[in-house]
Design an enzyme around this catalytic site. Structure first.
Site, PDB file in Angstrom:
ATOM      1  CG  HIS A 152      -3.220 -18.903 -11.829  1.00  0.00           C
ATOM      2  ND1 HIS A 152      -3.677 -19.451 -13.004  1.00  0.00           N
ATOM      3  CD2 HIS A 152      -4.130 -17.949 -11.500  1.00  0.00           C
ATOM      4  CE1 HIS A 152      -4.790 -18.861 -13.371  1.00  0.00           C
ATOM      5  NE2 HIS A 152      -5.091 -17.957 -12.479  1.00  0.00           N
ATOM      6  CD  GLU A 205      -5.634 -15.729  -8.287  1.00  0.00           C
ATOM      7  OE1 GLU A 205      -6.822 -15.673  -8.667  1.00  0.00           O
ATOM      8  OE2 GLU A 205      -4.670 -15.577  -9.075  1.00  0.00           O
ATOM      9  CE  LYS A 260     -20.162   9.547  -0.397  1.00  0.00           C
ATOM     10  NZ  LYS A 260     -19.856  10.268   0.847  1.00  0.00           N
ATOM     11  N   PRO A 261     -19.591   8.877  -6.676  1.00  0.00           N
ATOM     12  CG  PRO A 261     -20.295  10.087  -8.537  1.00  0.00           C
ATOM     13  CD  PRO A 261     -20.655   9.797  -7.114  1.00  0.00           C
TER      14      PRO A 261
END
Length: 953
Positions: free
Chosen positions: A67, A70, A853-854
């Site tokens: 972690h 990362e 745009k959706p």
């Protein structure tokens, strides 16, 4: 193709028949798996790289290293040494990024304006080629990891997750603590003479190997162009030929099974979870036997396990299915939400679960049930919508480790093999001798004498009585349980309407009782409809008692309809019924074919005010716990909540709602419903594959059902007005503080109120927020390491807007407030020194975000409904504001800062909310302290509401 570098293997991808994108899947010569997606219509490009390594491969003496690794990859590389270069580039080009580490995977992803994929991908690739891991960044970022852990310390989901691991085999990798904290990544390594930076480099060199990486890229470029880009950058990633482990030894052995575990939660929750170890079922995805089992054990229709539990008053919800394991092993679980009575009948519930499992054994594996599940999955894949590019690349990159390359897009939907033997093998696992059970409740505090090491979770563990194991092993199928009937809601008509021309919602009907907006879909061309119906009532939120009764009415209706509506949900037709600050919101979404049937049944039940008194008491107890459990939410959520309570004209607090609960009785509800339902105003949006004629017909049917039962007292126009926002005085600053006694952290929300919404003000505020967004995170989070949660952005409520900054930390709230103020003061220099090129990059980035745009019908529906619910009706907002944005100058942004934000700004209006573990005396400042919210409201005026679009005013 001949001019491109050689690739090792290529594969044909199975895609949905409606999917117009082009795909190319191959493996580079360094063994890195790649999926390219060419979509000339996309406005956002994205990429994700998933490394098949996670917390289970942490060194035993460095928990949290995967972690931590990362986190560190974001903080500079040999090629781009500035720590925030990656995030700064993305922010300047309409992009964003994130990453996560799980048991087996570390997943990095970003999105960016489509024109800037090359630059973003170059910066991204360096994570896996030449990260710096500088000593200074390593020391600082460890604080961020620690803060992330501190945020989760009292979150029940994290506590239960780690306890399950802690009670597995002690020497198994599943037993590890994956997040890491200051103890595991700084203090203990120092004591042992371990250089953490060197271990990070070793971990990256060993496990960040091309042969266990999967890369997914989506862009508007051709496949050849994308391939050339990817090979040039990622063909250089080293391949160490590391092998991904396979854990064939299950973390739950005989010593971990036949156990009863009692757990004390932080929130007041009651839950029973049964877990059985299974083999790794992921390789069986073509037959997906676990879906068959989850479908039947988790069914919510008549004759189901949940139906019987609810009949007995023992549960309100149940979830069944696989739990996350790892390569080589898995789990199957049944989790039951318990009522107070259910907590007293845990063993009876377990028996009922086994009676349901025995039913499945006796009935045998039913081909028709398999076929129904298969057909529903195929239908879902056939009409699958595009995802947001960042979500798509992240999920597919992870899937590339699990499925054959050809199936990475369809594996979660398409079932091709009917294998009763696979299903039988799962049934063989679900036996009492191979089970362990966890019961979660505050009730167990007196007996929970053990503590989990990392989170301090209180628990107790004991053997399950062998007599019970024997009894559960010999049960017969219960007479009240049965297999579900064939699903009556599966659609067969997928035809599309013709002649849809309107580009935005049109007002089809307006009467004193009802208003109907209609928006036929022209973009997605799916056989789906979205209906949003807002029933305003002057009674619904009149006082805390009416708010409680309205909320419980929605709970009772959903509860009463659950068995009927569950089949519709499985068939892709969902509804939602909830209360708002103005009334009731009923929504439908899904295939149009059988929408009428579901809608009319729900409306008929809505006006039928006959409910069960026992269910009312059960749901009231749930509602009470929900209100009380808010005290255990994160401090930053409390800060947001109190900002809303203070600034909103009418918002009943959790305390006010709780105080009204003694009067919230079944008899009061019976009196209340006719009063509320006879004072309604309906506003509807019909969007999708529905023509004007059918939209009108359906709304008229709804009106008819309501008016046939309740004669309507029409609401006056003044009763249809939204709540307004209180105005902070110019030059004034206010502080409000409260305690969060569950989490040992502080949080602040600093809110700088600006103006009523209008096009120019909107764009000035959003452009300023765009300019400070990346510096805010970089300075307060990365450099100063105040805490894991750092956010800046726009706050809009009731038509009024302002700038908000939120920080959660182990530092004091007053100190966080000081650092926020210092950051904003330093922005003066940033603004003055900003070049024209940098300014126009911000304009371009914001414009890209506004005009994105959706990607799904649900996103487009949400845009339309937000305008209607807020009574703004500015359906062309995105284009209008994006066009206006280009007229704003750098000088105007600087003037905005000088007017509203800087410490001596003449129109500065600040409210800061402090949340701390304990209320502390506030040091003398220019800020006025808000001690009583209701008294404060008496002395402040309200802003007007924004003028609706195309208003005649």
């Amino acid at each position: 193709m001949s001019s491109l570098p050689t690739i090792r293997e290529s594969y044909e991808i199975i895609k949905s028949e409606r999917d117009q994108r082009l795909y190319r899947c191959f493996k580079l010569t360094n063994e890195l798996k790649v999926l390219l997606t060419s979509d000339p219509t996309t406005d956002k490009a994205a990429a994700a790289l998933d490394v098949h390594v996670g917390t289970m491969l942490d060194p035993a003496d460095l928990p949290g290293l995967a972690h931590f690794c990362e986190h560190m990859l974001f903080l500079g590389t040999d090629k781009y040494q500035e720590e925030n270069e990656y995030s700064k580039f993305l922010s300047a080009h309409g992009g964003s990024s994130n990453a996560f580490t799980s048991s087996e995977n570390t997943n990095f992803y970003f999105d960016v304006a489509a024109e800037h994929l090359s630059g973003a991908l170059d910066r991204f690739a360096q994570f896996f080629l030449c990260p710096l891991f500088t000593s200074s960044a390593t020391d600082r970022e460890m604080n961020a990891v620690h803060s992330e852990h501190e945020k989760n310390l009292n979150a029940d989901a994290w506590r239960l997750h780690q306890l399950e691991r802690a009670l597995s085999k002690p020497d198994h990798d599943f037993n590890k603590f994956g997040t890491g904290n200051r103890l595991t990544l700084e203090l203990q390594p120092k004591e042992k003479g371990i250089n953490v930076r060197e271990k990070l480099l070793e971990f990256h060199d060993r496990y960040y190997s091309a042969n266990i990486m999967a890369l997914v890229v989506i862009g508007k470029e051709s496949l050849d162009e994308l391939q050339e880009m990817v090979i040039d950058l990622f063909g250089k990633v080293a391949n160490t030929n590391v092998k991904v482990p396979e854990w064939l030894d299950h973390p739950f052995g005989p010593e971990q099974l036949q156990k009863r575990i009692f757990v004390v939660p932080k929130k007041d929750i009651r839950q029973l979870t049964l877990v059985w170890p299974t083999p790794d079922l992921l390789p069986l995805y073509k037959g997906n036997p676990v879906h068959y089992m989850a479908h039947l054990l988790g069914h919510e229709g008549p004759g189901s396990l949940l139906s019987e539990l609810k009949t007995r008053g023992w549960s309100n919800a149940l979830v069944a299915g696989p739990k996350g394991g790892a390569k080589g092993f898995g789990f199957f679980s049944v989790s039951v939400d318990l009522t107070p009575e259910g907590l007293d009948h845990v063993d009876d519930i377990v028996k009922l679960v086994y009676e349901c499992i025995e039913l499945l054994r006796k009935e045998g594996i039913q081909r028709w049930i398999f076929d129904e599940c298969r057909d529903l999955g195929a239908m879902q894949f056939r009409f699958k919508e595009k995802e947001r590019p960042s979500s798509f690349v992240s999920s597919v990159a992870s899937s590339m480790h699990d499925y054959e390359p050809e199936h990475v897009l369809c594996a979660n939907y398409i079932i091709t093999e009917f294998r009763p033997d696979w299903i039988e093998n799962i049934l063989k696992c679900l036996v009492p001798a191979m089970m362990r059970m966890t019961i979660v409740a505050k009730h167990f505090e007196p007996i929970a004498t053990l503590r989990e090491h990392w989170y301090g979770t209180e628990y107790q563990i004991e053997d399950i009585d062998p007599v019970l194991i024997a009894e559960w092993s010999t049960v017969d199928a219960h007479h009240s349980l049965s297999l579900p009937p064939p699903n009556e809601f599966i659609p067969t008509d997928f035809s599309l309407i013709e002649g849809a021309e309107a580009e935005e919602p049109q007002l089809l009907k307006e009467t004193p009782f009802s208003k109907l907006w209609h928006a036929p879909d022209r973009q997605f061309l799916l056989p789906k409809v979205f209906m949003s119906m807002h029933f305003r009532s002057s009674m619904a939120y009149f006082d805390p008692l009416s708010a409680n009764l309205t909320s419980l009415f929605t709970d009772l209706l959903r509860d009463a309809l659950n068995e009927f509506a569950y089949a519709a949900e499985l068939a892709g037709l969902e509804y939602s019924f909830k209360n708002t600050s103005y009334g009731l919101l009923l929504t439908f979404r899904g295939y149009h074919h059988k929408l009428d049937k579901l809608m009319m049944r729900i409306m008929e039940r809505m006006v039928d005010d006959k409910f069960d008194a026992k269910r009312f008491e059960i749901l009231k107890e749930n509602y009470k716990r929900m209100l009380e459990n808010f005290s255990a939410e994160q401090p930053y959520q409390h800060a947001i909540y109190y900002t809303n309570v203070i600034t909103t004209e009418v918002m009943w607090s959790k305390h006010q709602l709780l105080d009204a609960l003694p009067l919230t009785t079944f008899e009061a509800l019976t009196r209340f419903l006719p009063e509320m339902l006879s004072r309604l105003h309906l506003e509807t949006l019909a969007y999708g594959n529905i023509d004007a004629k059918n939209a009108l017909r359906m709304v008229e049917q709804v009106e008819s059902i309501i008016q046939s039962k309740y004669s309507q007292h029409l609401l006056q126009p003044s009763q249809l007005v939204n709540f307004r926002q209180f105005a902070l005085g110019e030059g004034e600053s206010f502080t409000y503080q409260d305690a969060n006694q569950v989490h040992d952290m502080s949080a602040v929300e600093s809110y700088f109120q600006c103006s009523v919404q209008d096009t120019h003000s909107n764009m000035l505020l959003e452009l300023f927020a765009q300019v400070i967004f990346e510096p805010c995170f970089n300075i307060l989070r990365t450099q100063e390491q105040l805490g894991y949660i750092v956010f800046s952005g726009v706050r809009r409520q009731g038509g009024v807007q302002g700038l908000r900054l939120i920080v959660q930390s182990d530092k004091t709230a007053s100190y966080l407030d000081e650092r926020v103020e210092q950051f904003l003061a330093d922005m003066d220099k940033t603004l003055q020194e900003m070049t024209d090129e940098e300014f126009y990059q911000h304009v371009s980035s914001l414009r890209t975000r506004i005009l994105e745009k959706p990607k799904k019908m649900s996103e487009q529906n949400s845009k339309y409904w937000t305008e209607i619910f807020a009574q703004h009706y500015n359906f062309s907002r995105d284009q209008v504001e994006a066009d206006h944005l280009q007229t704003i100058s750098k000088e105007q942004v600087i003037q905005f800062y000088n007017t509203f934000v800087r410490s001596d700004a003449p129109e500065r209006k600040k409210l800061v909310v402090y949340i701390s573990p304990k209320i502390q005396p506030l040091e003398p400042t220019k800020a006025k302290v808000v001690t009583a919210i209701d008294e404060w409201k008496k002395t402040h005026s309200l802003y007007p509401l924004p003028v609706p679009c195309n208003s005649k005013l």
